[in-house]
Design a protein around this motif. Structure first.
Motif, PDB file in Angstrom:
ATOM      1  N   LYS A 253      43.594  -4.542 -32.271  1.00 49.58           N
ATOM      2  CA  LYS A 253      43.809  -3.383 -31.405  1.00 49.58           C
ATOM      3  C   LYS A 253      44.579  -3.846 -30.177  1.00 49.58           C
ATOM      4  O   LYS A 253      44.443  -4.997 -29.739  1.00 49.58           O
ATOM      5  N   LEU A 254      45.366  -2.948 -29.620  1.00 45.89           N
ATOM      6  CA  LEU A 254      45.992  -3.249 -28.340  1.00 45.89           C
ATOM      7  C   LEU A 254      44.924  -3.261 -27.255  1.00 45.89           C
ATOM      8  O   LEU A 254      44.078  -2.364 -27.183  1.00 45.89           O
ATOM      9  N   THR A 255      44.949  -4.294 -26.427  1.00 40.87           N
ATOM     10  CA  THR A 255      43.963  -4.363 -25.345  1.00 40.87           C
ATOM     11  C   THR A 255      44.552  -3.961 -24.001  1.00 40.87           C
ATOM     12  O   THR A 255      43.834  -3.489 -23.126  1.00 40.87           O
ATOM     13  N   GLN A 256      45.846  -4.171 -23.826  1.00 45.11           N
ATOM     14  CA  GLN A 256      46.512  -3.758 -22.597  1.00 45.11           C
ATOM     15  C   GLN A 256      47.880  -3.182 -22.949  1.00 45.11           C
ATOM     16  O   GLN A 256      48.527  -3.629 -23.901  1.00 45.11           O
ATOM     17  N   VAL A 257      48.300  -2.197 -22.187  1.00 46.29           N
ATOM     18  CA  VAL A 257      49.616  -1.577 -22.358  1.00 46.29           C
ATOM     19  C   VAL A 257      50.239  -1.439 -20.971  1.00 46.29           C
ATOM     20  O   VAL A 257      49.560  -1.036 -20.016  1.00 46.29           O
ATOM     21  N   ARG A 258      51.522  -1.779 -20.862  1.00 46.07           N
ATOM     22  CA  ARG A 258      52.186  -1.636 -19.568  1.00 46.07           C
ATOM     23  C   ARG A 258      53.686  -1.426 -19.763  1.00 46.07           C
ATOM     24  O   ARG A 258      54.240  -1.752 -20.819  1.00 46.07           O
ATOM     25  N   ARG A 259      54.317  -0.892 -18.750  1.00 41.19           N
ATOM     26  CA  ARG A 259      55.775  -0.760 -18.742  1.00 41.19           C
ATOM     27  C   ARG A 259      56.365  -1.949 -17.995  1.00 41.19           C
ATOM     28  O   ARG A 259      55.819  -2.426 -16.993  1.00 41.19           O
ATOM     29  N   GLU A 329      48.291   3.585 -26.250  1.00 44.32           N
ATOM     30  CA  GLU A 329      47.208   3.395 -25.306  1.00 44.32           C
ATOM     31  C   GLU A 329      46.383   2.177 -25.711  1.00 44.32           C
ATOM     32  O   GLU A 329      46.376   1.783 -26.879  1.00 44.32           O
ATOM     33  N   PRO A 330      45.681   1.570 -24.769  1.00 46.46           N
ATOM     34  CA  PRO A 330      44.750   0.502 -25.154  1.00 46.46           C
ATOM     35  C   PRO A 330      43.758   1.009 -26.191  1.00 46.46           C
ATOM     36  O   PRO A 330      43.277   2.142 -26.103  1.00 46.46           O
ATOM     37  N   GLY A 331      43.473   0.176 -27.169  1.00 43.01           N
ATOM     38  CA  GLY A 331      42.598   0.566 -28.264  1.00 43.01           C
ATOM     39  C   GLY A 331      43.339   1.044 -29.491  1.00 43.01           C
ATOM     40  O   GLY A 331      42.720   1.264 -30.545  1.00 43.01           O
ATOM     41  N   ALA A 332      44.648   1.210 -29.397  1.00 43.51           N
ATOM     42  CA  ALA A 332      45.427   1.649 -30.561  1.00 43.51           C
ATOM     43  C   ALA A 332      45.323   0.598 -31.669  1.00 43.51           C
ATOM     44  O   ALA A 332      45.494  -0.596 -31.418  1.00 43.51           O
ATOM     45  N   PRO A 333      45.023   1.004 -32.912  1.00 46.93           N
ATOM     46  CA  PRO A 333      44.897   0.030 -33.999  1.00 46.93           C
ATOM     47  C   PRO A 333      46.232  -0.613 -34.354  1.00 46.93           C
ATOM     48  O   PRO A 333      47.277   0.031 -34.330  1.00 46.93           O
ATOM     49  N   VAL A 334      46.147  -1.887 -34.695  1.00 44.42           N
ATOM     50  CA  VAL A 334      47.318  -2.680 -35.065  1.00 44.42           C
ATOM     51  C   VAL A 334      47.039  -3.346 -36.410  1.00 44.42           C
ATOM     52  O   VAL A 334      46.000  -3.992 -36.579  1.00 44.42           O
ATOM     53  N   THR A 335      47.947  -3.179 -37.368  1.00 43.91           N
ATOM     54  CA  THR A 335      47.867  -3.928 -38.613  1.00 43.91           C
ATOM     55  C   THR A 335      48.844  -5.093 -38.523  1.00 43.91           C
ATOM     56  O   THR A 335      50.066  -4.888 -38.456  1.00 43.91           O
ATOM     57  N   ILE A 336      48.302  -6.283 -38.503  1.00 45.67           N
ATOM     58  CA  ILE A 336      49.159  -7.471 -38.430  1.00 45.67           C
ATOM     59  C   ILE A 336      49.777  -7.746 -39.783  1.00 45.67           C
ATOM     60  O   ILE A 336      50.978  -8.002 -39.890  1.00 45.67           O
ATOM     61  N   PHE A 337      48.964  -7.690 -40.842  1.00 43.83           N
ATOM     62  CA  PHE A 337      49.518  -7.661 -42.191  1.00 43.83           C
ATOM     63  C   PHE A 337      48.561  -6.927 -43.116  1.00 43.83           C
ATOM     64  O   PHE A 337      47.357  -6.824 -42.849  1.00 43.83           O
ATOM     65  N   GLY A 338      49.112  -6.395 -44.191  1.00 41.21           N
ATOM     66  CA  GLY A 338      48.333  -5.698 -45.214  1.00 41.21           C
ATOM     67  C   GLY A 338      49.055  -5.798 -46.534  1.00 41.21           C
ATOM     68  O   GLY A 338      49.813  -6.751 -46.769  1.00 41.21           O
ATOM     69  N   ASP A 339      48.857  -4.797 -47.392  1.00 39.47           N
ATOM     70  CA  ASP A 339      49.516  -4.876 -48.697  1.00 39.47           C
ATOM     71  C   ASP A 339      50.912  -4.273 -48.693  1.00 39.47           C
ATOM     72  O   ASP A 339      51.607  -4.288 -49.711  1.00 39.47           O
ATOM     73  N   GLY A 340      51.345  -3.729 -47.552  1.00 34.70           N
ATOM     74  CA  GLY A 340      52.699  -3.193 -47.427  1.00 34.70           C
ATOM     75  C   GLY A 340      52.850  -1.762 -47.881  1.00 34.70           C
ATOM     76  O   GLY A 340      53.942  -1.187 -47.751  1.00 34.70           O
ATOM     77  N   SER A 341      51.803  -1.156 -48.411  1.00 36.02           N
ATOM     78  CA  SER A 341      51.931   0.173 -49.004  1.00 36.02           C
ATOM     79  C   SER A 341      52.234   1.253 -47.977  1.00 36.02           C
ATOM     80  O   SER A 341      52.801   2.295 -48.316  1.00 36.02           O
TER      81      SER A 341
END
Length: 378
Positions: A253-259, A329-341
Motif C-alpha cells: 500500500k502507499l504510505t505517503q503521497v506528495r507533490r 491517497e495513502p493506503g491505496a493498494p499496490v500490486t508489485i507483481f502478480g499473474d499479469g491478468s
C-alpha cells in the motif's frame, strides 16, 4: 521431537499491516494437475528454499493433494520441517552433512549419494535406509563421474546385500532442460540409461529413475524415467508455454503521497529528477525484502488501474513511484507483481528488469513479508 522454527515469523507490525505475499494454493494444485495430465510419470514436487519463497509446508500439502507422490528438498533441515508438519510421502534430500544423516534416517528421508565415501557414511548410519545414486551426465555439479560409476554401483550392491542400504533411485540433473530442441538433454538421457544398465548389471534394482525438471518433463521424451521433478513449474514459472498459473502476488500500500515540483530529485543521490510537477507515492518495501535494487528506474507497479514507474534508487525498506497526475491517497493498494491478468507486472518482468530469473525474485522475498494463503479456483 524436532523443534522447527518457521522462516516466516510474525513480521514487524509496520510491514505486516502494509505488505504481504499472497499465495494461491489452487494455482499450485492446478500446475501439478497440468503436468500430470501431460505425462504418465509420477511427480516429485520440489519445495526447497522454503518452496521457492512460497512456504514449503503449505505448498507441499497442496501438491500432494493434487497428486504429487514425492517431495524434494536440497537441505536436511528442509526435509525435517516437512516431516515435523506431518507430511508422510517419500522425501528426497540431496545436500546434507554426516551429522545430519542420523536425523534424516530417523524420519525416513531418502538421501542422494554421489561418491563411494558418501555411500560408506550412509551405510554406517543404521537409521538411513533408502538412497538415490546420482550420476553426473553433463551438468558437472554434484553426481558421480562416469569413470567411477561402476565402482559406486558395485559398492552399493555390496551394501545392499548386507542390508545396510536400499538403492531406491538413480538420477541426474539436466544442464539444458529448457532447450526446446532437447539435443543435450537426449545425450544426458542416453548416459543415464547406460548408467542404469550398469547398475542393474551390478545387481541393483532401483524402483525410480529420474532426470527431468519442469521444462525437461515436456521437452524430453523419456518413458523409462518414471519420476519427474517439478520445481519452477510448480510455482507457475512457465518455461515451455504450458499455461501454468503463477501462485504468488506481492501486494503493498502507499504510505505517503506528495507533490513535487519540476527540478526536484527523489531518493538517494537524486538519480531521478522530475521534469514536471508530479505526484509521488512511497511503497514500504525495499531491497531488504527482496525488491531488486538494480531494477530502479526500469520497474513499475500497478496502482489504481495503471502502471506507475519506480523512480529513484530502491532503498533498503522502501521505494518511490511516480503517480503523475493521478489522484492517489495513502493506503491505496499496490500490486508489485502478480499473474499479469489485470495488466500488473509479473515476477518474470521484475526478473527481466533485474537481469535475473523469476526463481530469484520469488526466493528473495524476505522474512519481513508475511505470507497469506488463499484458495482461488480449485
Amino acid at each position: 521431537m524436532y523443534l522447527v522454527q518457521s522462516r516466516h515469523r510474525p513480521a514487524a507490525r509496520g510491514i505486516a499491516g502494509l505488505t504481504e505475499a499472497v499465495v494461491d494454493l489452487s494455482a499450485i494444485r492446478a500446475n501439478i494437475r497440468t503436468f500430470r495430465g501431460r505425462m504418465p510419470h509420477d511427480v516429485l514436487a520440489v519445495v526447497k528454499a522454503d518452496g521457492f519463497g512460497h512456504g514449503a509446508v503449505p505448498v507441499a500439502r497442496a501438491a500432494v493433494e493434487a497428486g504429487a507422490t514425492w517431495l524434494g528438498v536440497a537441505h536436511a533441515d528442509e526435509a525435517l520441517r516437512l516431516r515435523a508438519a506431518g507430511l508422510t510421502v517419500p522425501i528426497l534430500a540431496w545436500l546434507y552433512d554426516a551429522a545430519e544423516l542420523m536425523l534424516l534416517g530417523d524420519v525416513d528421508v531418502d538421501v542422494s549419494v554421489s561418491t563411494v565415501a558418501e555411500l560408506q557414511r550412509v551405510a554406517s548410519t543404521p537409521s538411513v535406509q533408502f538412497v538415490h545414486l546420482k550420476l553426473d551426465t553433463g551438468l558437472h555439479r554434484a553426481g558421480c563421474a562416469p569413470d567411477q560409476w561402476i565402482e559406486l554401483t558395485r559398492t552399493a550392491a555390496h551394501y545392499e546385500a548386507l542390508g545396510a542400504v536400499t538403492v531406491r533411485g538413480i538420477w541426474s540433473h539436466l544442464s539444458h532442460g529448457d532447450s526446446v530442441d532437447a539435443v543435450r538433454s537426449r545425450r544426458q538421457l542416453q548416459l543415464l540409461r547406460t548408467g542404469v544398465g550398469l547398475a542393474r548389471r551390478a545387481g541393483l534394482r532401483p524402483s525410480v529413475v529420474h532426470l527431468a525438471n519442469s521444462a525437461g518433463a515436456i521437452t524430453l521424451d523419456a518413458p523409462d524415467c518414471g519420476l519427474v521433478r517439478i520445481g519452477a513449474g510448480l510455482y507457475g514459472i512457465d518455461e515451455v508455454g504450458l499455461g501454468l498459473r503463477p501462485a504468488m502476488r506481492l501486494m503493498s500500500k502507499l504510505t505517503q503521497v506528495r507533490r513535487i515540483r519540476a527540478g526536484e530529485g527523489v531518493s538517494y543521490r537524486h538519480e531521478f529528477v522530475a521534469d514536471r510537477d508530479t505526484t509521488i507515492g512511497l511503497v514500504p518495501i525495499g531491497y531488504a525484502d527482496g525488491i531488486p535494487r538494480v531494477a530502479g528506474g526500469q520497474a513499475s507497479v500497478w496502482c489504481h488501474g495503471v502502471r506507475m514507474p519506480v523512480i529513484g534508487r530502491i532503498a533498503m525498506d522502501q521505494f518511490i513511484v511516480d503517480a503523475g497526475d493521478h489522484t492517489v491517497e495513502p493506503g491505496a493498494p499496490v500490486t508489485i507483481f502478480g499473474d499479469g491478468s489485470a495488466g500488473e507486472p509479473t515476477a518474470a518482468e521484475w526478473a527481466s528488469w533485474a537481469g535475473t530469473i523469476p526463481h530469484e525474485i520469488y526466493c528473495g522475498i524476505g522474512s519481513r513479508v508475511p505470507r497469506r494463503y488463499e484458495e482461488g479456483n480449485r
